[in-house]
Design a protein around this motif. Structure first.
Motif, PDB file in Angstrom:
ATOM      1  N   ILE A   1      -4.407   7.729   4.436  1.00  0.00           N
ATOM      2  CA  ILE A   1      -3.843   8.780   3.586  1.00  0.00           C
ATOM      3  C   ILE A   1      -3.039   9.794   4.398  1.00  0.00           C
ATOM      4  CG2 ILE A   1      -5.570   8.601   1.757  1.00  0.00           C
ATOM      5  CD1 ILE A   1      -6.875  11.128   2.991  1.00  0.00           C
ATOM      6  N   GLY A   2      -3.189   9.754   5.723  1.00  0.00           N
ATOM      7  CA  GLY A   2      -2.358  10.597   6.568  1.00  0.00           C
ATOM      8  C   GLY A   2      -0.886  10.238   6.447  1.00  0.00           C
ATOM      9  N   LEU A   3      -0.590   8.955   6.221  1.00  0.00           N
ATOM     10  CA  LEU A   3       0.796   8.533   6.033  1.00  0.00           C
ATOM     11  C   LEU A   3       1.347   9.040   4.711  1.00  0.00           C
ATOM     12  CD1 LEU A   3       0.584   4.854   7.356  1.00  0.00           C
ATOM     13  CD2 LEU A   3       1.489   6.870   8.550  1.00  0.00           C
ATOM     14  N   TYR A   4       0.491   9.122   3.685  1.00  0.00           N
ATOM     15  CA  TYR A   4       0.945   9.690   2.415  1.00  0.00           C
ATOM     16  C   TYR A   4       1.263  11.174   2.589  1.00  0.00           C
ATOM     17  CZ  TYR A   4       1.232  10.759  -2.559  1.00  0.00           C
ATOM     18  OH  TYR A   4       1.684  11.165  -3.792  1.00  0.00           O
ATOM     19  N   LEU A   5       0.408  11.877   3.335  1.00  0.00           N
ATOM     20  CA  LEU A   5       0.659  13.293   3.636  1.00  0.00           C
ATOM     21  C   LEU A   5       1.967  13.454   4.400  1.00  0.00           C
ATOM     22  CD1 LEU A   5       0.018  16.305   4.160  1.00  0.00           C
ATOM     23  CD2 LEU A   5      -1.439  15.566   6.059  1.00  0.00           C
ATOM     24  N   TRP A   6       2.151  12.672   5.450  1.00  0.00           N
ATOM     25  CA  TRP A   6       3.289  12.874   6.333  1.00  0.00           C
ATOM     26  C   TRP A   6       4.601  12.386   5.724  1.00  0.00           C
ATOM     27  CZ3 TRP A   6       4.433  15.874  10.155  1.00  0.00           C
ATOM     28  CH2 TRP A   6       5.544  15.623  10.950  1.00  0.00           C
TER      29      TRP A   6
ATOM     30  N   VAL B   1      -0.352   6.766  -2.875  1.00  0.00           N
ATOM     31  CA  VAL B   1      -0.116   5.322  -2.921  1.00  0.00           C
ATOM     32  C   VAL B   1      -0.891   4.644  -1.802  1.00  0.00           C
ATOM     33  CG1 VAL B   1       2.176   5.684  -3.918  1.00  0.00           C
ATOM     34  CG2 VAL B   1       1.940   5.457  -1.441  1.00  0.00           C
ATOM     35  N   ALA B   2      -0.994   3.315  -1.888  1.00  0.00           N
ATOM     36  CA  ALA B   2      -1.762   2.548  -0.901  1.00  0.00           C
ATOM     37  C   ALA B   2      -0.922   2.359   0.361  1.00  0.00           C
ATOM     38  CB  ALA B   2      -2.174   1.211  -1.485  1.00  0.00           C
ATOM     39  N   THR B   3      -0.876   3.395   1.199  1.00  0.00           N
ATOM     40  CA  THR B   3      -0.114   3.284   2.444  1.00  0.00           C
ATOM     41  C   THR B   3      -0.743   2.273   3.392  1.00  0.00           C
ATOM     42  OG1 THR B   3      -1.336   5.220   3.245  1.00  0.00           O
ATOM     43  CG2 THR B   3       0.847   5.615   2.332  1.00  0.00           C
ATOM     44  N   TYR B   4      -2.041   1.998   3.241  1.00  0.00           N
ATOM     45  CA  TYR B   4      -2.674   0.995   4.111  1.00  0.00           C
ATOM     46  C   TYR B   4      -2.125  -0.401   3.809  1.00  0.00           C
ATOM     47  CZ  TYR B   4      -5.756  -0.539   0.292  1.00  0.00           C
ATOM     48  OH  TYR B   4      -6.252  -1.048  -0.893  1.00  0.00           O
ATOM     49  N   ARG B   5      -1.496  -0.564   2.619  1.00  0.00           N
ATOM     50  CA  ARG B   5      -0.818  -1.819   2.288  1.00  0.00           C
ATOM     51  C   ARG B   5       0.698  -1.658   2.427  1.00  0.00           C
ATOM     52  NH1 ARG B   5      -4.643  -2.961  -2.633  1.00  0.00           N
ATOM     53  NH2 ARG B   5      -3.107  -1.762  -3.811  1.00  0.00           N
ATOM     54  N   ASN B   6       1.098  -0.566   3.076  1.00  0.00           N
ATOM     55  CA  ASN B   6       2.513  -0.294   3.353  1.00  0.00           C
ATOM     56  C   ASN B   6       3.351  -0.142   2.089  1.00  0.00           C
ATOM     57  OD1 ASN B   6       2.023  -0.543   6.189  1.00  0.00           O
ATOM     58  ND2 ASN B   6       2.171  -2.765   5.991  1.00  0.00           N
TER      59      ASN B   6
ATOM     60  N   GLU C   1      -9.526   7.891 -10.485  1.00  0.00           N
ATOM     61  CA  GLU C   1      -8.267   7.986  -9.742  1.00  0.00           C
ATOM     62  C   GLU C   1      -8.058   6.732  -8.917  1.00  0.00           C
ATOM     63  OE1 GLU C   1      -5.891  11.229  -6.920  1.00  0.00           O
ATOM     64  OE2 GLU C   1      -8.040  11.460  -7.302  1.00  0.00           O
ATOM     65  N   CYS C   2      -6.860   6.175  -8.998  1.00  0.00           N
ATOM     66  CA  CYS C   2      -6.561   4.951  -8.254  1.00  0.00           C
ATOM     67  C   CYS C   2      -5.122   4.983  -7.753  1.00  0.00           C
ATOM     68  CB  CYS C   2      -6.797   3.714  -9.121  1.00  0.00           C
ATOM     69  SG  CYS C   2      -5.768   3.655 -10.609  1.00  0.00           S
ATOM     70  N   TYR C   3      -4.852   4.164  -6.745  1.00  0.00           N
ATOM     71  CA  TYR C   3      -3.497   4.084  -6.181  1.00  0.00           C
ATOM     72  C   TYR C   3      -2.470   3.695  -7.243  1.00  0.00           C
ATOM     73  CZ  TYR C   3      -5.979   3.906  -1.674  1.00  0.00           C
ATOM     74  OH  TYR C   3      -6.779   4.185  -0.597  1.00  0.00           O
ATOM     75  N   ARG C   4      -2.887   2.861  -8.187  1.00  0.00           N
ATOM     76  CA  ARG C   4      -1.984   2.322  -9.191  1.00  0.00           C
ATOM     77  C   ARG C   4      -1.264   3.437  -9.961  1.00  0.00           C
ATOM     78  NH1 ARG C   4      -3.323  -2.571 -10.895  1.00  0.00           N
ATOM     79  NH2 ARG C   4      -5.511  -2.041 -10.522  1.00  0.00           N
ATOM     80  N   ILE C   5      -1.945   4.555 -10.185  1.00  0.00           N
ATOM     81  CA  ILE C   5      -1.351   5.668 -10.940  1.00  0.00           C
ATOM     82  C   ILE C   5      -0.092   6.177 -10.234  1.00  0.00           C
ATOM     83  CG2 ILE C   5      -1.704   8.073 -11.646  1.00  0.00           C
ATOM     84  CD1 ILE C   5      -4.665   7.377 -12.095  1.00  0.00           C
ATOM     85  N   TYR C   6      -0.218   6.422  -8.928  1.00  0.00           N
ATOM     86  CA  TYR C   6       0.901   6.974  -8.162  1.00  0.00           C
ATOM     87  C   TYR C   6       1.997   5.926  -7.929  1.00  0.00           C
ATOM     88  CZ  TYR C   6      -2.541  10.631  -7.321  1.00  0.00           C
ATOM     89  OH  TYR C   6      -3.476  11.622  -7.488  1.00  0.00           O
ATOM     90  N   GLU C   7       1.588   4.681  -7.770  1.00  0.00           N
ATOM     91  CA  GLU C   7       2.562   3.611  -7.559  1.00  0.00           C
ATOM     92  C   GLU C   7       3.391   3.360  -8.814  1.00  0.00           C
ATOM     93  OE1 GLU C   7      -0.299   1.470  -4.210  1.00  0.00           O
ATOM     94  OE2 GLU C   7      -0.245   0.707  -6.253  1.00  0.00           O
ATOM     95  N   ALA C   8       2.753   3.479  -9.985  1.00  0.00           N
ATOM     96  CA  ALA C   8       3.489   3.343 -11.245  1.00  0.00           C
ATOM     97  C   ALA C   8       4.511   4.470 -11.393  1.00  0.00           C
ATOM     98  CB  ALA C   8       2.523   3.348 -12.422  1.00  0.00           C
ATOM     99  N   CYS C   9       4.116   5.674 -11.025  1.00  0.00           N
ATOM    100  CA  CYS C   9       5.049   6.809 -11.092  1.00  0.00           C
ATOM    101  C   CYS C   9       6.278   6.559 -10.223  1.00  0.00           C
ATOM    102  CB  CYS C   9       4.353   8.090 -10.628  1.00  0.00           C
ATOM    103  SG  CYS C   9       3.081   8.708 -11.753  1.00  0.00           S
ATOM    104  N   SER C  10       6.089   5.934  -9.074  1.00  0.00           N
ATOM    105  CA  SER C  10       7.199   5.675  -8.158  1.00  0.00           C
ATOM    106  C   SER C  10       8.280   4.818  -8.807  1.00  0.00           C
ATOM    107  CB  SER C  10       6.683   4.977  -6.889  1.00  0.00           C
ATOM    108  OG  SER C  10       5.753   5.786  -6.207  1.00  0.00           O
ATOM    109  N   TYR C  11       7.872   3.936  -9.735  1.00  0.00           N
ATOM    110  CA  TYR C  11       8.811   3.020 -10.378  1.00  0.00           C
ATOM    111  C   TYR C  11       9.153   3.425 -11.815  1.00  0.00           C
ATOM    112  CZ  TYR C  11       8.812  -0.349  -6.544  1.00  0.00           C
ATOM    113  OH  TYR C  11       9.004  -0.961  -5.321  1.00  0.00           O
ATOM    114  N   GLY C  12       8.701   4.576 -12.244  1.00  0.00           N
ATOM    115  CA  GLY C  12       9.030   5.032 -13.588  1.00  0.00           C
ATOM    116  C   GLY C  12       8.309   4.279 -14.686  1.00  0.00           C
ATOM    117  N   SER C  13       7.177   3.671 -14.346  1.00  0.00           N
ATOM    118  CA  SER C  13       6.353   2.966 -15.327  1.00  0.00           C
ATOM    119  C   SER C  13       5.191   3.879 -15.706  1.00  0.00           C
ATOM    120  CB  SER C  13       5.833   1.646 -14.740  1.00  0.00           C
ATOM    121  OG  SER C  13       5.079   0.931 -15.686  1.00  0.00           O
TER     122      SER C  13
END
Length: 440
Positions: A105-110, A243-248, A334-346
């Motif tokens: 999650i440090g990568l999400y912060l940075w 988002v799941a930064t551990y999965r890049n 709360e799950c990664y999917r929520i933020y990842e969907a926002c990234s794509y406008g879904s």
């Protein structure tokens, strides 16, 4: 008549002679007196004339030029001193913070919140670093397997330590870093420490209590993921999972087609279906009336921490080609999917129920779960039961493309604003807590 003219000439001649004698006496014979207006003797005129004539470069404006040079030099020295004072004042007011990224999650912060870059770009590198300026704060960031306690340079008095506290093995590793930071505090090599913590999904975070300053420890600020009941907005703050930064998962830049093109599916769900979970209910609802034919569904029975390149590409494509993304609860709401969907406008369709554990009780905390997202006005679709899904999908069928385009724009703009607000909040908290006299 002739006698009178002769007398007149004689008188004029006599007067001329007397005047000549007086002039000669005044110039050559009369003694000179010193001037009373000066303290010392006045130099003879002849001497001054010789001195002036002997100086071939004599400048009648020399005095004015010297005065201008003196004034110019004084002005230069004044400006130089002013610049030195400004630099000194800036050094006193600016804050230097080093972030040690020892959880994904440090990568999400940075990268996603602070919008910093990392070198090298290779995600498999043993050591990665970057630096940015935000507000009055100079941030530096280090991460990677080579970042080990005692084997890197501590370059600031203030540190943000990013840790994973989800399970026992992670907690053991996290405490090693806490002990290292504590030693640096005790030896006066650090002044302030803050923690960004990926907490337990059941909010079992008591292990970090002894390290908090409010409990006698040294950690002044705690940013914790999930709806922890400790959050007080004073020294403990809620932090987004991201988002799941551990999965890049990448930083997604909106494109014209992402915003305006028709999407092939009403919804999507690609994920693990746990036994005796609400996800099984979701699968049953989707099979009713052939709703699963309108959505991109790919269920699996076992969770996979790592994606293959192909499975990751398929997941991103599903987000891009679906108007809605179904977000059933897992161990936590709360799950990664929520933020990842926002990234794509879904638009996320979120199962708005509390999960077992010690996280915020919705009967006491009315905005729980997902307090942070709701407080920030997330434009999601919240449902309490998957039986509500058919009505949601029926409404989707009747929406025009233009209505969906406007909704996508609203979602993507909200997510951009959300990250900007989290950035602003994080920097302000750092400066108000760590910068001397910041509150004054």
């Amino acid at each position: 008549m002739r006698v009178t003219r002769k007398r007149l000439c004689s008188a004029l001649l006599a007067a001329y002679v007397l005047f000549s004698l007086y002039a000669a006496y005044s110039v050559f014979l009369r003694p000179r007196r010193p001037s009373a207006s000066r303290g010392g003797p006045r130099q003879p005129r002849l001497s001054r004339e010789r001195s002036s004539l002997g100086n071939e470069e004599w400048n009648p404006w020399e005095g004015d030029e010297k005065n201008e040079q003196i004034v110019s030099q004084q002005r230069y020295e004044t400006n130089l001193q002013r610049l030195k004072n400004m630099k000194s004042q800036q050094e006193q007011t600016d804050l230097k913070v080093q972030i040690w990224g020892k959880a994904a999650i440090g990568l999400y912060l940075w990268q996603h919140i602070l919008e910093g870059l990392l070198e090298p770009a290779d995600v498999t590198a043993q050591w990665r670093e970057g630096s940015i300026k935000g507000g009055k704060t100079h941030f530096s960031f280090i991460t990677g397997p080579a970042v080990v306690p005692g084997y890197f340079s501590v370059e600031a008095d203030n540190v943000v330590l990013v840790l994973n506290g989800r399970e026992e093995a992670k907690i053991t590793y996290a405490t090693q870093w806490l002990h290292y930071a504590q030693t640096l505090i005790q030896t006066r090599k650090l002044r302030h420490v803050a923690i960004v913590l990926l907490g337990s999904e059941q909010c079992n975070n008591e292990w970090i209590h002894p390290y908090l300053k409010r409990r006698g420890g040294f950690v002044e600020l705690l940013f914790v993921v999930y709806d922890c009941t400790w959050i007080n907005e004073e020294d403990i703050f809620q932090w987004p999972l991201g988002v799941a930064t551990y999965r890049n998962f990448p930083i997604v830049e909106p494109s014209w087609s992402m915003l305006r093109s028709p999407r092939s599916y009403l919804c999507n769900f690609l994920g693990t279906v746990y036994k005796n979970s609400s996800r099984e209910n979701l699968m049953e609802v989707l099979k009713q009336d052939g709703l699963d034919k309108l959505c991109w569904i790919a269920a699996r029975e076992q969770w996979q921490p790592q994606e293959t390149n192909e499975s990751f590409r398929i997941y991103q494509e599903a987000l891009l080609q679906s108007d809605l993304t179904l977000c059933p609860v897992g161990v936590n709401t709360e799950c990664y999917r929520i933020y990842e969907a926002c990234s794509y406008g879904s638009v996320p369709v979120v199962e708005d129920v509390m999960t077992p554990g010690k996280c915020g009780n919705s009967s006491i905390y009315h905005s729980a779960p997902l307090q942070l997202l709701k407080t920030m006005g997330a434009p999601f679709i919240f449902i309490k039961n998957w039986e509500e899904l058919p009505a949601v999908l029926e409404k989707e069928k009747n929406m025009s493309l233009q209505e969906k385009i406007q909704r996508r724009k609203k979602l993507i703009e909200w997510y951009r604003h959300f990250k900007a607000q989290m950035r602003h909040k994080f920097i302000n908290i750092m400066e108000n807590s760590f910068l001397p006299n910041a509150k004054g």
